[in-house]
Design a protein around this motif. Structure first.
Motif, PDB file in Angstrom:
ATOM      1  N   ASN A  23       0.843  -1.196   0.000  1.00  0.00           N
ATOM      2  CA  ASN A  23       0.000   0.000   0.000  1.00  0.00           C
ATOM      3  C   ASN A  23       0.876   1.242   0.000  1.00  0.00           C
ATOM      4  O   ASN A  23       1.886   1.292   0.714  1.00  0.00           O
ATOM      5  N   HIS A  24       0.449   2.235  -0.765  1.00  0.00           N
ATOM      6  CA  HIS A  24       1.118   3.532  -0.710  1.00  0.00           C
ATOM      7  C   HIS A  24       0.663   4.236   0.566  1.00  0.00           C
ATOM      8  O   HIS A  24      -0.515   4.176   0.929  1.00  0.00           O
ATOM      9  N   ILE A  25       1.600   4.901   1.244  1.00  0.00           N
ATOM     10  CA  ILE A  25       1.300   5.626   2.483  1.00  0.00           C
ATOM     11  C   ILE A  25       1.860   7.038   2.385  1.00  0.00           C
ATOM     12  O   ILE A  25       3.012   7.238   2.002  1.00  0.00           O
ATOM     13  N   ALA A  26       1.022   8.009   2.750  1.00  0.00           N
ATOM     14  CA  ALA A  26       1.460   9.391   2.974  1.00  0.00           C
ATOM     15  C   ALA A  26       1.114   9.684   4.424  1.00  0.00           C
ATOM     16  O   ALA A  26      -0.022   9.437   4.857  1.00  0.00           O
ATOM     17  N   GLN A  27       2.094  10.152   5.187  1.00  0.00           N
ATOM     18  CA  GLN A  27       1.796  10.458   6.580  1.00  0.00           C
ATOM     19  C   GLN A  27       2.538  11.701   7.024  1.00  0.00           C
ATOM     20  O   GLN A  27       3.652  11.967   6.603  1.00  0.00           O
ATOM     21  N   GLY A  28       1.848  12.465   7.857  1.00  0.00           N
ATOM     22  CA  GLY A  28       2.417  13.678   8.405  1.00  0.00           C
ATOM     23  C   GLY A  28       2.164  13.736   9.896  1.00  0.00           C
ATOM     24  O   GLY A  28       1.396  12.942  10.448  1.00  0.00           O
ATOM     25  N   TYR A  29       2.810  14.705  10.529  1.00  0.00           N
ATOM     26  CA  TYR A  29       2.736  14.818  11.984  1.00  0.00           C
ATOM     27  C   TYR A  29       2.170  16.170  12.387  1.00  0.00           C
ATOM     28  O   TYR A  29       2.690  17.212  12.006  1.00  0.00           O
ATOM     29  N   LEU A  30       1.081  16.115  13.160  1.00  0.00           N
ATOM     30  CA  LEU A  30       0.530  17.326  13.762  1.00  0.00           C
ATOM     31  C   LEU A  30       1.382  17.718  14.966  1.00  0.00           C
ATOM     32  O   LEU A  30       1.465  18.886  15.317  1.00  0.00           O
ATOM     33  N   CYS A  31       2.024  16.722  15.572  1.00  0.00           N
ATOM     34  CA  CYS A  31       2.936  16.936  16.698  1.00  0.00           C
ATOM     35  C   CYS A  31       3.992  15.838  16.647  1.00  0.00           C
ATOM     36  O   CYS A  31       3.651  14.655  16.611  1.00  0.00           O
ATOM     37  N   SER A  32       5.264  16.221  16.637  1.00  0.00           N
ATOM     38  CA  SER A  32       6.326  15.215  16.509  1.00  0.00           C
ATOM     39  C   SER A  32       7.265  15.182  17.715  1.00  0.00           C
ATOM     40  O   SER A  32       8.357  14.644  17.619  1.00  0.00           O
ATOM     41  N   VAL A  40      -1.094  11.709  11.142  1.00  0.00           N
ATOM     42  CA  VAL A  40      -2.192  11.558  10.188  1.00  0.00           C
ATOM     43  C   VAL A  40      -1.654  10.704   9.055  1.00  0.00           C
ATOM     44  O   VAL A  40      -0.554  10.950   8.548  1.00  0.00           O
ATOM     45  N   ARG A  41      -2.421   9.694   8.663  1.00  0.00           N
ATOM     46  CA  ARG A  41      -1.937   8.783   7.620  1.00  0.00           C
ATOM     47  C   ARG A  41      -3.025   8.498   6.598  1.00  0.00           C
ATOM     48  O   ARG A  41      -4.180   8.268   6.949  1.00  0.00           O
ATOM     49  N   LEU A  42      -2.615   8.512   5.329  1.00  0.00           N
ATOM     50  CA  LEU A  42      -3.422   7.971   4.234  1.00  0.00           C
ATOM     51  C   LEU A  42      -2.744   6.677   3.813  1.00  0.00           C
ATOM     52  O   LEU A  42      -1.571   6.684   3.424  1.00  0.00           O
ATOM     53  N   LYS A  43      -3.453   5.577   3.933  1.00  0.00           N
ATOM     54  CA  LYS A  43      -2.912   4.268   3.567  1.00  0.00           C
ATOM     55  C   LYS A  43      -3.896   3.625   2.603  1.00  0.00           C
ATOM     56  O   LYS A  43      -4.991   3.235   2.995  1.00  0.00           O
ATOM     57  N   GLY A  44      -3.479   3.554   1.333  1.00  0.00           N
ATOM     58  CA  GLY A  44      -4.399   3.043   0.324  1.00  0.00           C
ATOM     59  C   GLY A  44      -5.624   3.938   0.263  1.00  0.00           C
ATOM     60  O   GLY A  44      -5.520   5.142   0.078  1.00  0.00           O
ATOM     61  N   ASP A  45      -6.800   3.368   0.480  1.00  0.00           N
ATOM     62  CA  ASP A  45      -8.046   4.143   0.419  1.00  0.00           C
ATOM     63  C   ASP A  45      -8.626   4.397   1.812  1.00  0.00           C
ATOM     64  O   ASP A  45      -9.836   4.549   1.972  1.00  0.00           O
ATOM     65  N   LYS A  46      -7.759   4.451   2.846  1.00  0.00           N
ATOM     66  CA  LYS A  46      -8.217   4.686   4.215  1.00  0.00           C
ATOM     67  C   LYS A  46      -7.402   5.792   4.872  1.00  0.00           C
ATOM     68  O   LYS A  46      -6.254   6.034   4.519  1.00  0.00           O
ATOM     69  N   GLY A  47      -8.028   6.456   5.842  1.00  0.00           N
ATOM     70  CA  GLY A  47      -7.359   7.490   6.617  1.00  0.00           C
ATOM     71  C   GLY A  47      -7.291   7.082   8.077  1.00  0.00           C
ATOM     72  O   GLY A  47      -8.169   6.377   8.580  1.00  0.00           O
ATOM     73  N   TYR A  48      -6.238   7.552   8.780  1.00  0.00           N
ATOM     74  CA  TYR A  48      -6.041   7.200  10.189  1.00  0.00           C
ATOM     75  C   TYR A  48      -5.489   8.391  10.960  1.00  0.00           C
ATOM     76  O   TYR A  48      -4.693   9.178  10.433  1.00  0.00           O
ATOM     77  N   LEU A  49      -5.864   8.474  12.215  1.00  0.00           N
ATOM     78  CA  LEU A  49      -5.277   9.398  13.167  1.00  0.00           C
ATOM     79  C   LEU A  49      -4.687   8.538  14.280  1.00  0.00           C
ATOM     80  O   LEU A  49      -5.376   7.672  14.836  1.00  0.00           O
ATOM     81  N   THR A  50      -3.402   8.760  14.582  1.00  0.00           N
ATOM     82  CA  THR A  50      -2.694   7.932  15.560  1.00  0.00           C
ATOM     83  C   THR A  50      -1.974   8.817  16.563  1.00  0.00           C
ATOM     84  O   THR A  50      -1.345   9.802  16.181  1.00  0.00           O
ATOM     85  N   ILE A  51      -2.069   8.433  17.828  1.00  0.00           N
ATOM     86  CA  ILE A  51      -1.326   9.104  18.894  1.00  0.00           C
ATOM     87  C   ILE A  51      -0.419   8.064  19.532  1.00  0.00           C
ATOM     88  O   ILE A  51      -0.865   6.960  19.863  1.00  0.00           O
TER      89      ILE A  51
END
Length: 155
Positions: A23-32, A40-51
């Motif tokens: 799967n292609h993934i684009a991910q960025g950080y609201l706080c690093s 925040v991650r886009l993985k394929g056709d889904k979105g995720y928020l992870t802490i």
């Protein structure tokens, strides 16, 4: 939830023949900041928020909370992220009783290929494939949140 994982460098591309997903993934950080990363991650056709919380002394265990969110919301949140959005393809390979997630990075992190394996406990044993290289679990340079601000190509 506590996530227990080990990270390794990958020696070559031979894992790709055994991958059962990619799967292609684009991910960025609201706080690093290490104490609490918000991804925040886009993985394929889904979105995720992870802490994620700060890692323990071994670098293997830390708190992780993840929620699937609508793709359009993930795309909007990516626009608010710190500079350095991560671009990669994730391959999944089953070896023995475990699944390795192998990330091949692009852009400013091109040339880096890393594998992660999630474990049930820190001392759990697992089969090591021949493409698995040096362990980098406790080296914070290989955290995606670090790579977003300090790209691999600039090391």
């Amino acid at each position: 939830m506590i996530e227990i994982e080990k990270k390794f460098l990958v020696l070559n591309n031979s894992f790709k023949a055994a991958a059962f997903t990619q799967n292609h993934i684009a991910q960025g950080y609201l706080c690093s900041v290490p104490e609490r990363t918000v991804r925040v991650r886009l993985k394929g056709d889904k979105g995720y928020l992870t802490i994620k919380g700060i890692s323990n002394d071994t670098g293997m265990s830390r708190f992780e909370w993840e929620k699937e969110i609508p793709v359009d919301e993930a795309k909007k949140l990516l626009l608010l992220c710190e500079k350095g959005v991560i671009d990669k393809t994730r391959y999944e390979v089953k070896i023995g009783n475990h699944i390795f997630e192998i990330d091949e990075f692009y852009g400013k992190n091109e040339g880096l290929i890393m594998a992660e394996i999630e474990l049930d406990f820190e001392t759990e044993t697992f089969e090591k494939p021949n493409w698995l290289g040096e362990e980098v679990t406790n080296d914070r340079r290989y955290y995606n949140s670090y790579l977003s601000n300090h790209p691999y190509k600039k090391w």
